[in-house]
Design a protein around this motif. Sequence first.
Motif, PDB file in Angstrom:
ATOM      1  N   ILE A   1       0.844  -1.203   0.000  1.00  0.00           N
ATOM      2  CA  ILE A   1       0.000   0.000   0.000  1.00  0.00           C
ATOM      3  C   ILE A   1       0.876   1.248   0.000  1.00  0.00           C
ATOM      4  O   ILE A   1       0.709   2.146  -0.804  1.00  0.00           O
ATOM      5  CB  ILE A   1      -0.922   0.025   1.248  1.00  0.00           C
ATOM      6  N   LYS A   2       1.840   1.249   0.933  1.00  0.00           N
ATOM      7  CA  LYS A   2       2.722   2.416   1.060  1.00  0.00           C
ATOM      8  C   LYS A   2       3.467   2.660  -0.239  1.00  0.00           C
ATOM      9  O   LYS A   2       3.549   3.774  -0.730  1.00  0.00           O
ATOM     10  CB  LYS A   2       3.732   2.180   2.183  1.00  0.00           C
ATOM     11  N   LYS A   3       4.018   1.576  -0.794  1.00  0.00           N
ATOM     12  CA  LYS A   3       4.846   1.680  -1.997  1.00  0.00           C
ATOM     13  C   LYS A   3       4.020   2.183  -3.194  1.00  0.00           C
ATOM     14  O   LYS A   3       4.377   3.160  -3.841  1.00  0.00           O
ATOM     15  CB  LYS A   3       5.456   0.307  -2.298  1.00  0.00           C
ATOM     16  N   ILE A   4       2.918   1.506  -3.455  1.00  0.00           N
ATOM     17  CA  ILE A   4       2.100   1.858  -4.630  1.00  0.00           C
ATOM     18  C   ILE A   4       1.472   3.241  -4.458  1.00  0.00           C
ATOM     19  O   ILE A   4       1.519   4.079  -5.347  1.00  0.00           O
ATOM     20  CB  ILE A   4       1.007   0.783  -4.895  1.00  0.00           C
ATOM     21  N   TYR A   5       0.922   3.477  -3.284  1.00  0.00           N
ATOM     22  CA  TYR A   5       0.221   4.744  -3.023  1.00  0.00           C
ATOM     23  C   TYR A   5       1.180   5.940  -3.157  1.00  0.00           C
ATOM     24  O   TYR A   5       0.851   6.941  -3.779  1.00  0.00           O
ATOM     25  CB  TYR A   5      -0.384   4.676  -1.625  1.00  0.00           C
ATOM     26  N   ASN A   6       2.373   5.795  -2.573  1.00  0.00           N
ATOM     27  CA  ASN A   6       3.337   6.897  -2.655  1.00  0.00           C
ATOM     28  C   ASN A   6       3.852   7.094  -4.076  1.00  0.00           C
ATOM     29  O   ASN A   6       4.048   8.213  -4.528  1.00  0.00           O
ATOM     30  CB  ASN A   6       4.521   6.661  -1.710  1.00  0.00           C
ATOM     31  N   LYS A   7       4.072   5.999  -4.760  1.00  0.00           N
ATOM     32  CA  LYS A   7       4.576   6.093  -6.132  1.00  0.00           C
ATOM     33  C   LYS A   7       3.553   6.797  -7.024  1.00  0.00           C
ATOM     34  O   LYS A   7       3.915   7.628  -7.851  1.00  0.00           O
ATOM     35  CB  LYS A   7       4.884   4.679  -6.667  1.00  0.00           C
ATOM     36  N   LEU A   8       2.282   6.458  -6.841  1.00  0.00           N
ATOM     37  CA  LEU A   8       1.238   7.104  -7.640  1.00  0.00           C
ATOM     38  C   LEU A   8       1.159   8.586  -7.295  1.00  0.00           C
ATOM     39  O   LEU A   8       0.977   9.430  -8.166  1.00  0.00           O
ATOM     40  CB  LEU A   8      -0.126   6.436  -7.376  1.00  0.00           C
ATOM     41  N   GLY A   9       1.322   8.894  -6.010  1.00  0.00           N
ATOM     42  CA  GLY A   9       1.235  10.272  -5.535  1.00  0.00           C
ATOM     43  C   GLY A   9       2.324  11.156  -6.150  1.00  0.00           C
ATOM     44  O   GLY A   9       2.113  12.342  -6.391  1.00  0.00           O
ATOM     45  N   TYR A  10       3.472  10.547  -6.419  1.00  0.00           N
ATOM     46  CA  TYR A  10       4.611  11.260  -6.998  1.00  0.00           C
ATOM     47  C   TYR A  10       4.228  11.974  -8.295  1.00  0.00           C
ATOM     48  O   TYR A  10       4.699  13.068  -8.579  1.00  0.00           O
ATOM     49  CB  TYR A  10       5.732  10.242  -7.241  1.00  0.00           C
ATOM     50  N   TYR A  11       3.336  11.339  -9.070  1.00  0.00           N
ATOM     51  CA  TYR A  11       2.983  11.899 -10.380  1.00  0.00           C
ATOM     52  C   TYR A  11       1.864  12.935 -10.311  1.00  0.00           C
ATOM     53  O   TYR A  11       1.497  13.517 -11.312  1.00  0.00           O
ATOM     54  CB  TYR A  11       2.570  10.765 -11.335  1.00  0.00           C
TER      55      TYR A  11
ATOM     56  N   PRO B   1       6.598  18.812 -10.037  1.00  0.00           N
ATOM     57  CA  PRO B   1       7.882  18.664  -9.343  1.00  0.00           C
ATOM     58  C   PRO B   1       8.571  20.012  -9.140  1.00  0.00           C
ATOM     59  O   PRO B   1       8.343  20.947  -9.914  1.00  0.00           O
ATOM     60  CB  PRO B   1       8.690  17.782 -10.294  1.00  0.00           C
ATOM     61  N   THR B   2       9.389  20.090  -8.100  1.00  0.00           N
ATOM     62  CA  THR B   2      10.159  21.323  -7.893  1.00  0.00           C
ATOM     63  C   THR B   2      11.129  21.456  -9.074  1.00  0.00           C
ATOM     64  O   THR B   2      11.435  20.453  -9.747  1.00  0.00           O
ATOM     65  CB  THR B   2      10.969  21.259  -6.587  1.00  0.00           C
ATOM     66  N   ILE B   3      11.646  22.646  -9.297  1.00  0.00           N
ATOM     67  CA  ILE B   3      12.501  22.872 -10.467  1.00  0.00           C
ATOM     68  C   ILE B   3      13.670  21.883 -10.497  1.00  0.00           C
ATOM     69  O   ILE B   3      13.976  21.296 -11.530  1.00  0.00           O
ATOM     70  CB  ILE B   3      12.988  24.341 -10.487  1.00  0.00           C
ATOM     71  N   SER B   4      14.257  21.628  -9.325  1.00  0.00           N
ATOM     72  CA  SER B   4      15.427  20.731  -9.298  1.00  0.00           C
ATOM     73  C   SER B   4      15.040  19.292  -9.607  1.00  0.00           C
ATOM     74  O   SER B   4      15.877  18.485  -9.991  1.00  0.00           O
ATOM     75  CB  SER B   4      16.123  20.814  -7.944  1.00  0.00           C
ATOM     76  N   LYS B   5      13.761  18.946  -9.441  1.00  0.00           N
ATOM     77  CA  LYS B   5      13.372  17.542  -9.657  1.00  0.00           C
ATOM     78  C   LYS B   5      12.682  17.323 -11.003  1.00  0.00           C
ATOM     79  O   LYS B   5      12.252  16.207 -11.302  1.00  0.00           O
ATOM     80  CB  LYS B   5      12.460  17.095  -8.517  1.00  0.00           C
TER      81      LYS B   5
ATOM     82  N   ASN C   1      13.793  17.200 -14.082  1.00  0.00           N
ATOM     83  CA  ASN C   1      14.449  16.268 -15.007  1.00  0.00           C
ATOM     84  C   ASN C   1      14.205  14.822 -14.619  1.00  0.00           C
ATOM     85  O   ASN C   1      13.882  13.985 -15.463  1.00  0.00           O
ATOM     86  CB  ASN C   1      15.963  16.544 -15.065  1.00  0.00           C
ATOM     87  N   SER C   2      14.348  14.533 -13.301  1.00  0.00           N
ATOM     88  CA  SER C   2      14.132  13.150 -12.865  1.00  0.00           C
ATOM     89  C   SER C   2      12.661  12.764 -13.012  1.00  0.00           C
ATOM     90  O   SER C   2      12.329  11.615 -13.286  1.00  0.00           O
ATOM     91  CB  SER C   2      14.625  12.943 -11.437  1.00  0.00           C
ATOM     92  N   TYR C   3      11.767  13.741 -12.864  1.00  0.00           N
ATOM     93  CA  TYR C   3      10.329  13.477 -13.038  1.00  0.00           C
ATOM     94  C   TYR C   3      10.060  13.043 -14.480  1.00  0.00           C
ATOM     95  O   TYR C   3       9.343  12.087 -14.739  1.00  0.00           O
ATOM     96  CB  TYR C   3       9.539  14.743 -12.709  1.00  0.00           C
ATOM     97  N   LEU C   4      10.691  13.746 -15.426  1.00  0.00           N
ATOM     98  CA  LEU C   4      10.462  13.420 -16.836  1.00  0.00           C
ATOM     99  C   LEU C   4      10.963  12.030 -17.191  1.00  0.00           C
ATOM    100  O   LEU C   4      10.292  11.278 -17.883  1.00  0.00           O
ATOM    101  CB  LEU C   4      11.134  14.468 -17.736  1.00  0.00           C
ATOM    102  N   SER C   5      12.141  11.649 -16.622  1.00  0.00           N
ATOM    103  CA  SER C   5      12.641  10.308 -16.961  1.00  0.00           C
ATOM    104  C   SER C   5      11.791   9.239 -16.267  1.00  0.00           C
ATOM    105  O   SER C   5      11.561   8.172 -16.839  1.00  0.00           O
ATOM    106  CB  SER C   5      14.135  10.161 -16.667  1.00  0.00           C
ATOM    107  N   ALA C   6      11.284   9.528 -15.062  1.00  0.00           N
ATOM    108  CA  ALA C   6      10.420   8.552 -14.375  1.00  0.00           C
ATOM    109  C   ALA C   6       9.105   8.401 -15.142  1.00  0.00           C
ATOM    110  O   ALA C   6       8.549   7.303 -15.216  1.00  0.00           O
ATOM    111  CB  ALA C   6      10.143   9.008 -12.950  1.00  0.00           C
ATOM    112  N   SER C   7       8.620   9.500 -15.740  1.00  0.00           N
ATOM    113  CA  SER C   7       7.357   9.466 -16.481  1.00  0.00           C
ATOM    114  C   SER C   7       7.422   8.525 -17.680  1.00  0.00           C
ATOM    115  O   SER C   7       6.412   7.988 -18.110  1.00  0.00           O
ATOM    116  CB  SER C   7       6.993  10.865 -16.975  1.00  0.00           C
ATOM    117  N   GLN C   8       8.650   8.353 -18.204  1.00  0.00           N
ATOM    118  CA  GLN C   8       8.776   7.476 -19.373  1.00  0.00           C
ATOM    119  C   GLN C   8       8.472   6.016 -19.036  1.00  0.00           C
ATOM    120  O   GLN C   8       8.117   5.222 -19.900  1.00  0.00           O
ATOM    121  CB  GLN C   8      10.172   7.620 -19.984  1.00  0.00           C
TER     122      GLN C   8
END
Length: 261
Positions: free
Chosen positions: A109-119, A123-127, A129-136
């Motif tokens: 629950i924690k893993k899936i729920y948090n991972k979904l929440g990430y999207y 994202p903050t400006i510094s994050k 780039n990593s958000y875009l690669s995770a989105s792929q």
Amino acid sequence: MISFHKRDCFERAKELVERKETVALRYACLELRQCIESICYSKLKTYKKVVPESEFQEWLPKRVYEFLLEMEPTADQSYSVKIYSEDRNGDRDKLILQDNHETLTLKEIKKIYNKLGYYLHTPTISKQNSYLSASQKLQTTLEKFIKRIEPIVNTTFDMRLGKTVSFECEDCKHKIYHNADTLKVGKAIRCLKENCGMMYVCEEEIDGKYKFKPNQFVIDCECGESIFINYYKLKVPSHISCDKCKTKYNIDKHWAYNKET
Ligand SMILES: [Zn+2]
Ligand SMILES: [Zn+2]
């Protein structure tokens, strides 16, 4: 009106993922998160008799699962159930219901729920780039989650399996419930009634029965009465009077310091 039923959230998420459009995937994350919330809440509703509804109405899934695990150590495990009718002699007769109950573990629950929440957040400006690669990788991730969640969505029943003990709260007079198997001496238990929150500590077991003592500041009144102060309700300054002799006490908070050794 939008339905928050687990099946409706799940079907909407599945449809969005099947579109294979990057923009639709973020919406699928939202639907899947709501599907998980719905799964947790329907289990929690089986505890209506145990927890005041006003208390759990605000709980997030993590809190719900922590509570369920406390009440029912097997709450995060899947199981099969067979229910038989009884014949006249009280022996097993016909099979009435046979079904499997599938659920997610707290860790999942924690893993899936948090991972979904990430999207779901910009994202903050510094994050960014990593958000875009995770989105792929989001399409594959969501397909995996959908496969994992599907059997749980198809589960049509839920039940309360925990053995509970209860005692009356000395402050609000409501019953406090706890799982009988997870009790142990020294364990702190909080009254879940809204605006109460009185703390208790589990004391020694006598003839298979535990005693519960308020774990609060106590005023020993000169009339012999003990007045328990519920920290949760305490404001500064507070005033309290003895139920028996009506003597009034002012309660004040003092900061203290000592040298670290
Ligand atoms: Zn209470
Ligand atoms: Zn008194």
